[in-house]
Write a protein that holds these residues in place. Sequence first.
Motif, PDB file in Angstrom:
ATOM      1  N   SER A  30     -14.102 -59.019  64.199  1.00 17.09           N
ATOM      2  CA  SER A  30     -14.226 -59.481  62.822  1.00 17.09           C
ATOM      3  C   SER A  30     -13.238 -58.696  61.967  1.00 17.09           C
ATOM      4  O   SER A  30     -12.663 -57.703  62.404  1.00 17.09           O
ATOM      5  N   LEU A  31     -13.050 -59.134  60.717  1.00 20.97           N
ATOM      6  CA  LEU A  31     -12.162 -58.430  59.795  1.00 20.97           C
ATOM      7  C   LEU A  31     -12.618 -56.983  59.614  1.00 20.97           C
ATOM      8  O   LEU A  31     -11.800 -56.054  59.622  1.00 20.97           O
ATOM      9  N   ASP A  32     -13.898 -56.781  59.481  1.00 18.81           N
ATOM     10  CA  ASP A  32     -14.427 -55.417  59.339  1.00 18.81           C
ATOM     11  C   ASP A  32     -14.116 -54.564  60.561  1.00 18.81           C
ATOM     12  O   ASP A  32     -13.727 -53.398  60.434  1.00 18.81           O
ATOM     13  N   ASP A  33     -14.295 -55.156  61.741  1.00 15.63           N
ATOM     14  CA  ASP A  33     -13.969 -54.443  62.986  1.00 15.63           C
ATOM     15  C   ASP A  33     -12.514 -53.973  62.962  1.00 15.63           C
ATOM     16  O   ASP A  33     -12.213 -52.827  63.295  1.00 15.63           O
ATOM     17  N   VAL A  34     -11.642 -54.902  62.604  1.00 16.62           N
ATOM     18  CA  VAL A  34     -10.209 -54.596  62.630  1.00 16.62           C
ATOM     19  C   VAL A  34      -9.886 -53.496  61.633  1.00 16.62           C
ATOM     20  O   VAL A  34      -9.161 -52.538  61.944  1.00 16.62           O
ATOM     21  N   GLY A  39      -8.226 -48.209  60.569  1.00 10.83           N
ATOM     22  CA  GLY A  39      -8.324 -47.279  59.442  1.00 10.83           C
ATOM     23  C   GLY A  39      -7.774 -47.831  58.142  1.00 10.83           C
ATOM     24  O   GLY A  39      -7.182 -47.092  57.344  1.00 10.83           O
ATOM     25  N   LEU A  40      -7.944 -49.122  57.921  1.00  6.44           N
ATOM     26  CA  LEU A  40      -7.407 -49.740  56.706  1.00  6.44           C
ATOM     27  C   LEU A  40      -8.425 -49.680  55.567  1.00  6.44           C
ATOM     28  O   LEU A  40      -9.620 -49.910  55.783  1.00  6.44           O
ATOM     29  N   THR A  41      -7.929 -49.399  54.377  1.00 13.77           N
ATOM     30  CA  THR A  41      -8.778 -49.432  53.182  1.00 13.77           C
ATOM     31  C   THR A  41      -8.710 -50.829  52.559  1.00 13.77           C
ATOM     32  O   THR A  41      -7.871 -51.659  52.953  1.00 13.77           O
ATOM     33  N   GLN A  42      -9.568 -51.071  51.574  1.00 17.78           N
ATOM     34  CA  GLN A  42      -9.517 -52.346  50.845  1.00 17.78           C
ATOM     35  C   GLN A  42      -8.162 -52.509  50.157  1.00 17.78           C
ATOM     36  O   GLN A  42      -7.626 -53.613  50.081  1.00 17.78           O
TER      37      GLN A  42
ATOM     38  N   ALA B  48      -3.143 -60.515  59.307  1.00 18.88           N
ATOM     39  CA  ALA B  48      -2.511 -59.514  58.443  1.00 18.88           C
ATOM     40  C   ALA B  48      -3.129 -58.143  58.700  1.00 18.88           C
ATOM     41  O   ALA B  48      -2.419 -57.139  58.838  1.00 18.88           O
ATOM     42  N   ALA B  49      -4.458 -58.110  58.795  1.00 12.90           N
ATOM     43  CA  ALA B  49      -5.147 -56.840  59.021  1.00 12.90           C
ATOM     44  C   ALA B  49      -4.794 -56.268  60.393  1.00 12.90           C
ATOM     45  O   ALA B  49      -4.765 -55.053  60.592  1.00 12.90           O
ATOM     46  N   LYS B  50      -4.503 -57.147  61.346  1.00 10.08           N
ATOM     47  CA  LYS B  50      -4.173 -56.673  62.695  1.00 10.08           C
ATOM     48  C   LYS B  50      -2.758 -56.117  62.797  1.00 10.08           C
ATOM     49  O   LYS B  50      -2.430 -55.423  63.757  1.00 10.08           O
ATOM     50  N   THR B  51      -1.909 -56.453  61.832  1.00 15.07           N
ATOM     51  CA  THR B  51      -0.499 -56.078  61.957  1.00 15.07           C
ATOM     52  C   THR B  51      -0.009 -55.158  60.848  1.00 15.07           C
ATOM     53  O   THR B  51       0.898 -54.353  61.065  1.00 15.07           O
ATOM     54  N   TYR B  52      -0.575 -55.295  59.643  1.00 21.21           N
ATOM     55  CA  TYR B  52      -0.097 -54.508  58.506  1.00 21.21           C
ATOM     56  C   TYR B  52      -0.305 -53.013  58.773  1.00 21.21           C
ATOM     57  O   TYR B  52      -1.390 -52.590  59.159  1.00 21.21           O
ATOM     58  N   THR B  55       1.773 -47.194  54.566  1.00 21.11           N
ATOM     59  CA  THR B  55       2.809 -46.143  54.539  1.00 21.11           C
ATOM     60  C   THR B  55       2.384 -44.929  55.363  1.00 21.11           C
ATOM     61  O   THR B  55       1.249 -44.462  55.255  1.00 21.11           O
ATOM     62  N   GLY B  56       3.284 -44.484  56.194  1.00 21.79           N
ATOM     63  CA  GLY B  56       3.020 -43.325  57.029  1.00 21.79           C
ATOM     64  C   GLY B  56       2.257 -43.626  58.301  1.00 21.79           C
ATOM     65  O   GLY B  56       2.084 -42.745  59.145  1.00 21.79           O
ATOM     66  N   GLY B  57       1.788 -44.859  58.446  1.00 21.56           N
ATOM     67  CA  GLY B  57       1.048 -45.237  59.645  1.00 21.56           C
ATOM     68  C   GLY B  57       1.957 -45.333  60.862  1.00 21.56           C
ATOM     69  O   GLY B  57       3.167 -45.448  60.739  1.00 21.56           O
ATOM     70  N   ARG B  58       1.346 -45.272  62.018  1.00 23.92           N
ATOM     71  CA  ARG B  58       2.115 -45.324  63.258  1.00 23.92           C
ATOM     72  C   ARG B  58       1.804 -46.589  64.039  1.00 23.92           C
ATOM     73  O   ARG B  58       0.681 -47.092  63.993  1.00 23.92           O
ATOM     74  N   ASP B  59       2.800 -47.067  64.767  1.00 25.75           N
ATOM     75  CA  ASP B  59       2.582 -48.182  65.678  1.00 25.75           C
ATOM     76  C   ASP B  59       1.998 -47.689  66.988  1.00 25.75           C
ATOM     77  O   ASP B  59       2.247 -46.554  67.408  1.00 25.75           O
ATOM     78  N   GLU B  60       1.233 -48.569  67.645  1.00 17.97           N
ATOM     79  CA  GLU B  60       0.603 -48.190  68.913  1.00 17.97           C
ATOM     80  C   GLU B  60       1.597 -48.209  70.077  1.00 17.97           C
ATOM     81  O   GLU B  60       1.505 -47.419  71.007  1.00 17.97           O
TER      82      GLU B  60
END
Lengths: 765, 765
Positions: A30-34, A39-42, B48-52, B55-60
């Motif tokens: 789900s979006l929340d899972d992702v 570690g994404l914020t709103q 978008a959440a899976k790819t965005y 700043t400062g984040g790292r790719d897997e």
Amino acid sequence: MKSTVKKILTVSTAFGIGLAWTAAAWSAESLDDVMKRRGLTQKDLLAAAKTYTPTGGRDEFLVFSSGGQSGQVLVYGIPSMRILKYIAVFTPEPWQGYGFDDESKEVLAQGKIDGKQLNYGDTHHPAISETNGEYDGEWLFINDKANPRVAVIDLKDFETKQIVVNPIMKSEHGGAFVTPNTEYVIEATQYAAPYSKDFVPLSKFNDEYRGAVTYWKFNREKGRIEPENSFSVELPPYSQDLSDAGKLDSDGWSFTNSFCTERYIGGIESGRPPFEAGCSQKDTDFLHMINWKRAAELVAEGKATKINDHDVITMDTAIKEGILFLIPEPKSPHGVDVSPDGKYIIVAGKLDTHASVYSFEKMKALIDAKDFAGTDPYGIPILDLKKTLHTQVQVGLGPLHNQYDSKPCIVYTSIYVDSQVTKWNYCEGKVLDKISIHYNIGHLMSMEGDTVSPKGHYLVSLNKLAIDRFNPVGPLHPQNHQLIDISNDKMELIYDMPLPLGEPHYAVAISADKLKPKIRYSTGWNSRKDERSEYRVRPGRERTEVADGVTHVYGTLIRSHITPEIIQVEEGSTVSLHFTNVERAEDETHGFAIRGFDVNLSAEPGKTVSATFKVDKPGVYPYYCTEFCSALHLEMQGYLLVTPKGYQAEEASLQEGQSYSQEDFDKQVKANTDTQAVIDSVVEYITARNFKDFDPVVALVEDATDQLNFAADAKKKAEDYAASGDWQNATLWAQQWFQYQVKAADIGLRAKTYLDQNDAKVVNQ
Amino acid sequence: MKSTVKKILTVSTAFGIGLAWTAAAWSAESLDDVMKRRGLTQKDLLAAAKTYTPTGGRDEFLVFSSGGQSGQVLVYGIPSMRILKYIAVFTPEPWQGYGFDDESKEVLAQGKIDGKQLNYGDTHHPAISETNGEYDGEWLFINDKANPRVAVIDLKDFETKQIVVNPIMKSEHGGAFVTPNTEYVIEATQYAAPYSKDFVPLSKFNDEYRGAVTYWKFNREKGRIEPENSFSVELPPYSQDLSDAGKLDSDGWSFTNSFCTERYIGGIESGRPPFEAGCSQKDTDFLHMINWKRAAELVAEGKATKINDHDVITMDTAIKEGILFLIPEPKSPHGVDVSPDGKYIIVAGKLDTHASVYSFEKMKALIDAKDFAGTDPYGIPILDLKKTLHTQVQVGLGPLHNQYDSKPCIVYTSIYVDSQVTKWNYCEGKVLDKISIHYNIGHLMSMEGDTVSPKGHYLVSLNKLAIDRFNPVGPLHPQNHQLIDISNDKMELIYDMPLPLGEPHYAVAISADKLKPKIRYSTGWNSRKDERSEYRVRPGRERTEVADGVTHVYGTLIRSHITPEIIQVEEGSTVSLHFTNVERAEDETHGFAIRGFDVNLSAEPGKTVSATFKVDKPGVYPYYCTEFCSALHLEMQGYLLVTPKGYQAEEASLQEGQSYSQEDFDKQVKANTDTQAVIDSVVEYITARNFKDFDPVVALVEDATDQLNFAADAKKKAEDYAASGDWQNATLWAQQWFQYQVKAADIGLRAKTYLDQNDAKVVNQ
């Protein structure tokens, strides 16, 4: 292959409808899972939504960015920040064939200095052509700081068309900037040097070293700069820097700032303090103000002096005629940026903490009143700093450049040392917001931000250091362009974009809908000269001719063969290969590479490209198409055979590796007939729908029709050979007939998918 | 500047706390607003959440992709799909100085063919070095199809270290692929040609044209290929194609497929059916199976034949010794991919609709039993197709390549004509899912998908056509790499990535945490030879020496000056410039460009680079640093002065453009003292916090300490000159002292910002 085409088409269709799951189900996140996993914020999610562009989506703005010392221009989209193209400009680039085909070699050769080929440039400032101060999306100009040159790029095909070498400068920086109707492309000196090519000792620096601003005349009809109608204005040996053209109220004037008006000469190796110390001692340097419209008239009136066969208005003439003025500017300034209404000129002094807003009205009034504060050592009138200022605002440590918003009076200034962008009101002289960037911003760019009508929305911070922003890739780091949302009061950082190649300086962003690039050339086109190529040839007319000792091969490229497939010449020959890509389909580029001769060509649909080279040694040189253009791309090959001098061919025919019988022929014909049935069903599927409402599908149908016509030709050959009992050739031509069918099926399936995905409707016929 | 540093620091700090809003408020968009405005679906938002990556984040994962005919390797991150670097390999690239400095010119020169410098390559298949069949992240290899060569790239600094030219091939494709412990790098022919460099007529094609597989010996200690310990196995004049090394169960063997086993020779220009027809007639071609471990032993036993001074195991020997076998494979195959456990080999025949799964166990059993179905025209034993097959699965029209999942038995096959990826179970022979891509996929890539332990999660579709996916940029389109989430049963397309330069073929993805690149070189490093440069020099020891008629300049680069700043030589001299970047700070690269000589260098921290060129003509040639390295980057400049032959300098001293008095000196010292107070406050701020817990801050503090030591040196010079009453030099050195302070402040502010943004804590001291 038999009727497998049909089978798989059926299978594919079935998959479109539904698939019976057989494996254990893996549950989707789900979006929340992702968000939790990553570690994404709103706030991150909002930024993602603002920048993520789904498949097939379009960017709102296209950016043309200098590539710095890579010698290229790069093109990327906003808000997706995806790089779409590197345009080769001063540096050879084989993918585009730039500097590898004869046509583009001619462009690069225009950029020779003292007869020497240069294979790089230090590109700094791109400029889009303007009409009435608005970007018109037709042409792009870019300068080379290292070897003072300006290049012209056509935005119809994103290709470099011309390079001009500055006739008097030895170094430049303040280019390319255009006047509001692209009358001229402006280029200003960086490091002073003698105009002549002679040695002049540094002891004569003040007297014989000079700066200048060159006004390159652009002929929009021809799409080329006209060196013979261009001119320069002589300037003192200050280090001139960035420039900008006036607009609206200030149209007709151009502005160029400077540093090192101390005219200091370093020499740390001999105990002198370095340039950096002596060039940054004074509290102010000079903004140069030139009336270019009047200057052009002076040239027309014969008041220019020819230097290196180029019209130069000397300082004496410029002073006498009242077209050149100086204004003090604090301190070691970098950016000079005219406001959208042309009323203000903002200068950022990198060793000051202020941005200075000059009023053009005040400057003009002082000039008209001949109210000068004095003259510089060369007699140029100086306007009083305070009398010309509208306001000064403390924006941060190390301010560099300024870009305008669509909102009135709002400007953004890059702050190098503080690693920030400052948003401020230049009418009221008030700081409004600051945002930290990562790290050490140079230029910044708003959307059409240097035109008469900036578009707002986004700002890009062109940072000089990335340091820790990305996965490490060794000691040489990418740069970092950060996208900032400026729609609201508070600036919001929404994307970090690494720059994988080169060090961009300035960039310009244009509304994407202003660009209308073409997708193919007229058949047989020399794209660098923008005219029909003398070496073009039509399919079926391919030939080899020897003229003036050169073996000219007039060939064609099409899915999936090169004509000719065998080229045989004698050792010591000069070969001139000319290939026309006879495709009409979008994106059907073919390439051509051959071993050992440093020949690599790119032929987009319609283009004719050439490669001329000497074959010194006998041997066998395979060649092939380098663009994966079709299923049988690997079979798009040939051999250049170089025979020893005086070689007499033995009467030996080719050894066929495989022999074919009537049975083989019949089998192939059966496969083709089955395949045709499948193609017919796809054609039926397409024509039963409103495919004419979809331009891309219309183009695909045209392309498929071409391929089916080729198939018909091959079918006829096969049948003719069969009629004469030549089963070898009959079978091979039947195979070729099949290959054309495969290409038609490929295209047809793409058209069908497009219709499916775009909700095409069944129409009554 | 006075105490403005202090003021602005105070202002900056204030902004960190809060800003009084003065302008009318522009309301910020909500997530719903943004989705509506941009037409995003919930599915888009999830993608978008899976790819965005904020700043400062790292790719897997990091991807190393061939650049095709651009001759480069590009590096991008997954899932952000941002390109991090283009590594110059076969094509000169000025930003990296590759092909412009003497050191890298030596690497490119290794790749000369018949003495000719080549300025491009057609890179196809990157391979990461392996240990026990796992990527170890140490080395990268890539081939050049056009001019058969292989390059070695060091993943410690992402630089090309070596190029080797294949001694017998005239064309290749099936490289680079490594054996499970990187014993060898495999390269296989594409188009057959004579091994000799002589002309051989096509009438002798079957007898004298040949294919081969070359096994390049890699010496991991040296990090270089050893041509003298490498060998090849002679193959028939089929068009060999992709290769793969066996692993685990099949370790010791390598597999190379082929097309055009018809040995057809085209000639459409003379009425013969084209290659594409004659090369695709047979229903099967041949998979070549070679026992490379035994082959290496045969070479050691002296059973190889020297051809062009290279060890070749002839077909006769290979047959006699039982190391070479053929297996029929349908039809015009492209990919050959060994399963993670080494038990299966999957071949995709591009003119078949099936993928064929071969069982290594069955193949080996037939070989051991000498159970052959016959021999080819060259006497090579052929294994029976049906007896070696595990299963065949109908996967789609135009299957090309296969990549493995982390889940057992799951494989993904690219389907060119259908423009799809098919997910299927190769153990059970069952199709599980299909997804449409855009358009015409070539290779595909899963994470570490060709190792013994694929990592799953993501799949990239390397599409050959983009057509309508992006904003148009002219007739030459970008390619399109599409990121697919394979975590679940159903594949989900989550990102479209344009490729702005080149046409990638294959790519490999490695877990980012396996890469440990360095951030600087040992001081005075020749990075191409991986040893101390003989031309290194320490700061303060810069000098010019003439040796063997060459003027060697041993110089240094540091923020913000080049030592020397003035170089004077006589017309006709050969100049050899050597610059050592004496910085230790991460990302503090300096460049060096000089007008007109095609010289552009890149010196990352610690590196020594050289440029040797002849100065033919007297004149004045400005030079400068091309990397925006500090606030006074533009002042990092100098002049090469070339005097006419026999020129005698007049006794003329430099004309100072500006004179300084005791008052100027005092003013500067006052400014410096104020600045020092600010720096001290920043130092206090940093040292009061747990900065030692943050490596980047520790590095910044080291760098700032360096700058402050330089400042102390300059201060001493200023004070000494002041003591002697030389106010000119005293003032200039005081300015230089200030410039070092500005650099220290720049670094200090970055450190402070880092601590603020990373929740540093105040510690008791």
